[in-house]
Design a protein around this motif. Structure first.
Motif, PDB file in Angstrom:
ATOM      1  N   LYS A 176       0.835  -1.202   0.000  1.00  7.84           N
ATOM      2  CA  LYS A 176       0.000   0.000   0.000  1.00  7.84           C
ATOM      3  C   LYS A 176       0.870   1.253   0.000  1.00  7.84           C
ATOM      4  O   LYS A 176       0.544   2.248  -0.665  1.00  7.84           O
ATOM      5  N   ILE A 177       1.993   1.220   0.704  1.00  8.78           N
ATOM      6  CA  ILE A 177       2.920   2.356   0.692  1.00  8.78           C
ATOM      7  C   ILE A 177       3.444   2.587  -0.718  1.00  8.78           C
ATOM      8  O   ILE A 177       3.519   3.730  -1.197  1.00  8.78           O
ATOM      9  N   PHE A 178       3.806   1.502  -1.410  1.00 12.08           N
ATOM     10  CA  PHE A 178       4.290   1.619  -2.788  1.00 12.08           C
ATOM     11  C   PHE A 178       3.213   2.225  -3.685  1.00 12.08           C
ATOM     12  O   PHE A 178       3.485   3.108  -4.505  1.00 12.08           O
ATOM     13  N   GLU A 179       1.961   1.758  -3.514  1.00 18.64           N
ATOM     14  CA  GLU A 179       0.847   2.292  -4.311  1.00 18.64           C
ATOM     15  C   GLU A 179       0.643   3.778  -4.041  1.00 18.64           C
ATOM     16  O   GLU A 179       0.449   4.572  -4.956  1.00 18.64           O
ATOM     17  N   TYR A 180       0.702   4.172  -2.765  1.00 21.13           N
ATOM     18  CA  TYR A 180       0.514   5.579  -2.419  1.00 21.13           C
ATOM     19  C   TYR A 180       1.654   6.435  -2.952  1.00 21.13           C
ATOM     20  O   TYR A 180       1.440   7.579  -3.374  1.00 21.13           O
ATOM     21  N   ASN A 181       2.880   5.902  -2.919  1.00 18.57           N
ATOM     22  CA  ASN A 181       4.021   6.650  -3.472  1.00 18.57           C
ATOM     23  C   ASN A 181       3.829   6.914  -4.962  1.00 18.57           C
ATOM     24  O   ASN A 181       4.140   8.008  -5.463  1.00 18.57           O
ATOM     25  N   GLU A 182       3.314   5.925  -5.682  1.00 19.09           N
ATOM     26  CA  GLU A 182       3.032   6.118  -7.113  1.00 19.09           C
ATOM     27  C   GLU A 182       1.963   7.190  -7.305  1.00 19.09           C
ATOM     28  O   GLU A 182       2.048   8.010  -8.228  1.00 19.09           O
ATOM     29  N   THR A 183       0.952   7.171  -6.424  1.00 16.65           N
ATOM     30  CA  THR A 183      -0.106   8.180  -6.508  1.00 16.65           C
ATOM     31  C   THR A 183       0.448   9.573  -6.248  1.00 16.65           C
ATOM     32  O   THR A 183       0.093  10.541  -6.937  1.00 16.65           O
ATOM     33  N   VAL A 184       1.337   9.667  -5.248  1.00 18.68           N
ATOM     34  CA  VAL A 184       1.946  10.961  -4.923  1.00 18.68           C
ATOM     35  C   VAL A 184       2.750  11.482  -6.108  1.00 18.68           C
ATOM     36  O   VAL A 184       2.678  12.672  -6.459  1.00 18.68           O
ATOM     37  N   GLU A 185       3.517  10.599  -6.764  1.00 23.63           N
ATOM     38  CA  GLU A 185       4.305  11.012  -7.933  1.00 23.63           C
ATOM     39  C   GLU A 185       3.398  11.486  -9.063  1.00 23.63           C
ATOM     40  O   GLU A 185       3.690  12.491  -9.726  1.00 23.63           O
ATOM     41  N   SER A 186       2.297  10.752  -9.267  1.00 29.22           N
ATOM     42  CA  SER A 186       1.364  11.147 -10.319  1.00 29.22           C
ATOM     43  C   SER A 186       0.733  12.497 -10.016  1.00 29.22           C
ATOM     44  O   SER A 186       0.620  13.363 -10.896  1.00 29.22           O
ATOM     45  N   LEU A 187       0.326  12.702  -8.756  1.00 34.30           N
ATOM     46  CA  LEU A 187      -0.280  13.971  -8.372  1.00 34.30           C
ATOM     47  C   LEU A 187       0.726  15.109  -8.459  1.00 34.30           C
ATOM     48  O   LEU A 187       0.381  16.232  -8.851  1.00 34.30           O
ATOM     49  N   SER A 188       1.982  14.833  -8.084  1.00 33.88           N
ATOM     50  CA  SER A 188       3.027  15.866  -8.174  1.00 33.88           C
ATOM     51  C   SER A 188       3.215  16.309  -9.616  1.00 33.88           C
ATOM     52  O   SER A 188       3.375  17.502  -9.893  1.00 33.88           O
ATOM     53  N   HIS A 189       3.192  15.332 -10.546  1.00 33.30           N
ATOM     54  CA  HIS A 189       3.318  15.671 -11.966  1.00 33.30           C
ATOM     55  C   HIS A 189       2.138  16.520 -12.426  1.00 33.30           C
ATOM     56  O   HIS A 189       2.317  17.510 -13.158  1.00 33.30           O
ATOM     57  N   LYS A 190       0.928  16.174 -11.964  1.00 30.85           N
ATOM     58  CA  LYS A 190      -0.254  16.944 -12.354  1.00 30.85           C
ATOM     59  C   LYS A 190      -0.183  18.366 -11.788  1.00 30.85           C
ATOM     60  O   LYS A 190      -0.582  19.323 -12.462  1.00 30.85           O
ATOM     61  N   ILE A 191       0.330  18.479 -10.566  1.00 32.09           N
ATOM     62  CA  ILE A 191       0.475  19.807  -9.961  1.00 32.09           C
ATOM     63  C   ILE A 191       1.470  20.641 -10.769  1.00 32.09           C
ATOM     64  O   ILE A 191       1.246  21.832 -11.025  1.00 32.09           O
ATOM     65  N   GLU A 192       2.577  20.027 -11.203  1.00 30.27           N
ATOM     66  CA  GLU A 192       3.553  20.736 -12.033  1.00 30.27           C
ATOM     67  C   GLU A 192       2.914  21.193 -13.340  1.00 30.27           C
ATOM     68  O   GLU A 192       3.166  22.309 -13.807  1.00 30.27           O
ATOM     69  N   CYS A 193       2.078  20.325 -13.924  1.00 28.76           N
ATOM     70  CA  CYS A 193       1.391  20.693 -15.171  1.00 28.76           C
ATOM     71  C   CYS A 193       0.451  21.869 -14.944  1.00 28.76           C
ATOM     72  O   CYS A 193       0.350  22.768 -15.786  1.00 28.76           O
ATOM     73  N   LEU A 194      -0.241  21.870 -13.809  1.00 32.42           N
ATOM     74  CA  LEU A 194      -1.148  22.976 -13.500  1.00 32.42           C
ATOM     75  C   LEU A 194      -0.380  24.280 -13.328  1.00 32.42           C
ATOM     76  O   LEU A 194      -0.808  25.333 -13.819  1.00 32.42           O
ATOM     77  N   HIS A 195       0.766  24.224 -12.649  1.00 31.80           N
ATOM     78  CA  HIS A 195       1.589  25.423 -12.505  1.00 31.80           C
ATOM     79  C   HIS A 195       2.067  25.912 -13.875  1.00 31.80           C
ATOM     80  O   HIS A 195       2.117  27.126 -14.127  1.00 31.80           O
ATOM     81  N   ALA A 196       2.432  24.953 -14.740  1.00 31.63           N
ATOM     82  CA  ALA A 196       2.883  25.327 -16.089  1.00 31.63           C
ATOM     83  C   ALA A 196       1.761  25.987 -16.869  1.00 31.63           C
ATOM     84  O   ALA A 196       1.987  26.954 -17.612  1.00 31.63           O
ATOM     85  N   LYS A 197       0.522  25.484 -16.702  1.00 29.26           N
ATOM     86  CA  LYS A 197      -0.629  26.093 -17.375  1.00 29.26           C
ATOM     87  C   LYS A 197      -0.839  27.518 -16.888  1.00 29.26           C
ATOM     88  O   LYS A 197      -1.079  28.436 -17.677  1.00 29.26           O
TER      89      LYS A 197
END
Length: 276
Positions: free
Chosen positions: A89-110
């Motif tokens: 579950k920790i591994f799954e959550y870490n993947e989710t955090v990475e995905s959300l971090s990428h989306k946040i970066e995309c939002l900042h870029a927008k």
């Protein structure tokens, strides 16, 4: 010792965890957590020894551990199995955090793109849907050949254009050959094309399916300031989430203002785009 002294009914057991008895029945039906004892009449009874195990299962459920994993743990509860589930579950959550971090970066870029493009001349940029396009085109023309010379060398195509111009809606354009939009800022190969929406005008025409075209109207020639116009289109696409395909039409034409006796040379750039 009677059965009432050894076991809890579903209502009694549910009250220990502040849940509804239907939750216990659901867990039983799904094979996640079964009663310690069932009487012949179907009544369920839970033992005091199951309290700790069920507490663990509830805590795991709150961590969004899937039901089939809870059932596996219920059958063979052990610290090793519990540790394995939590690590997964920790591994799954870490993947989710990475995905959300990428989306946040995309939002900042927008946001950054929107702020940079506040002065973008939106009135000159449009999104225009086109129906099916039928096309006749010349062979590929060398990048150093001027539009004028290319037209002079394409007599059959130009004759067809002149013949059908008054009776059919035809567009005479130049179609650049490119992979990346930045290629258009440098000398590039191209074709002369005749475009129409009428199905029977050409024999064996090349067809382009209905699509959305980012359309930019500029004054003068595209080649004179290509990099600036490409930047404007890229900023516009980034602003509203568009991607492009390597298909574009460049159409020069001129207008005449009879009141001011003035001619204006304009160019229309149409780029095939779609939403991401």
């Amino acid at each position: 010792m009677g059965i009432r002294e050894q076991y809890y009914t579903p209502v009694e057991f549910a009250k220990l965890f502040n849940i509804d008895k239907q939750t216990l029945i659901y867990y039983d039906n799904q094979g996640i957590f079964t009663p310690a004892f069932k009487k012949e009449n179907g009544y369920r009874y839970y033992s005091a020894e199951q309290i700790v195990l069920f507490s663990i299962l509830l805590s795991l459920r709150k961590l969004n551990i899937q039901g089939h994993l809870l059932a596996e743990y219920n059958k063979n509860p052990s610290n090793d199995k519990l540790t394995e589930m939590l690590k997964d579950k920790i591994f799954e959550y870490n993947e989710t955090v990475e995905s959300l971090s990428h989306k946040i970066e995309c939002l900042h870029a927008k946001i950054s793109s929107i702020q940079k493009s506040n002065n973008l001349p939106i009135n000159n940029i449009m999104l225009i849907p086109h129906h099916q396009i039928y096309c006749q085109r010349s062979a590929v023309i060398h990048e150093n050949t001027s539009y004028k010379d290319a037209l002079l060398a394409s007599t059959p195509l130009i004759s067809s254009f002149a013949t059908n111009l008054l009776t059919h809606q035809l567009q005479l354009s130049f179609m650049p050959v490119f992979k990346n939009l930045s290629d258009l800022s440098e000398p590039h190969q191209y074709r002369i094309v005749l475009l129409t929406n009428e199905t029977k005008l050409f024999t064996n025409p090349l067809e382009y399916p209905p699509a959305l075209y980012l359309t930019l109207i500029i004054e003068g020639a595209f080649r004179q300031n290509a990099l600036r116009y490409i930047t404007l289109m890229e900023e516009f696409m980034d602003k509203i989430g568009l991607t492009y395909k390597p298909l574009a039409f460049i159409t020069p034409w001129q207008t005449f203002n009879c009141f001011e006796n003035e001619k204006r040379k304009l160019t229309k750039i149409e780029l095939n785009v779609s939403y991401e």
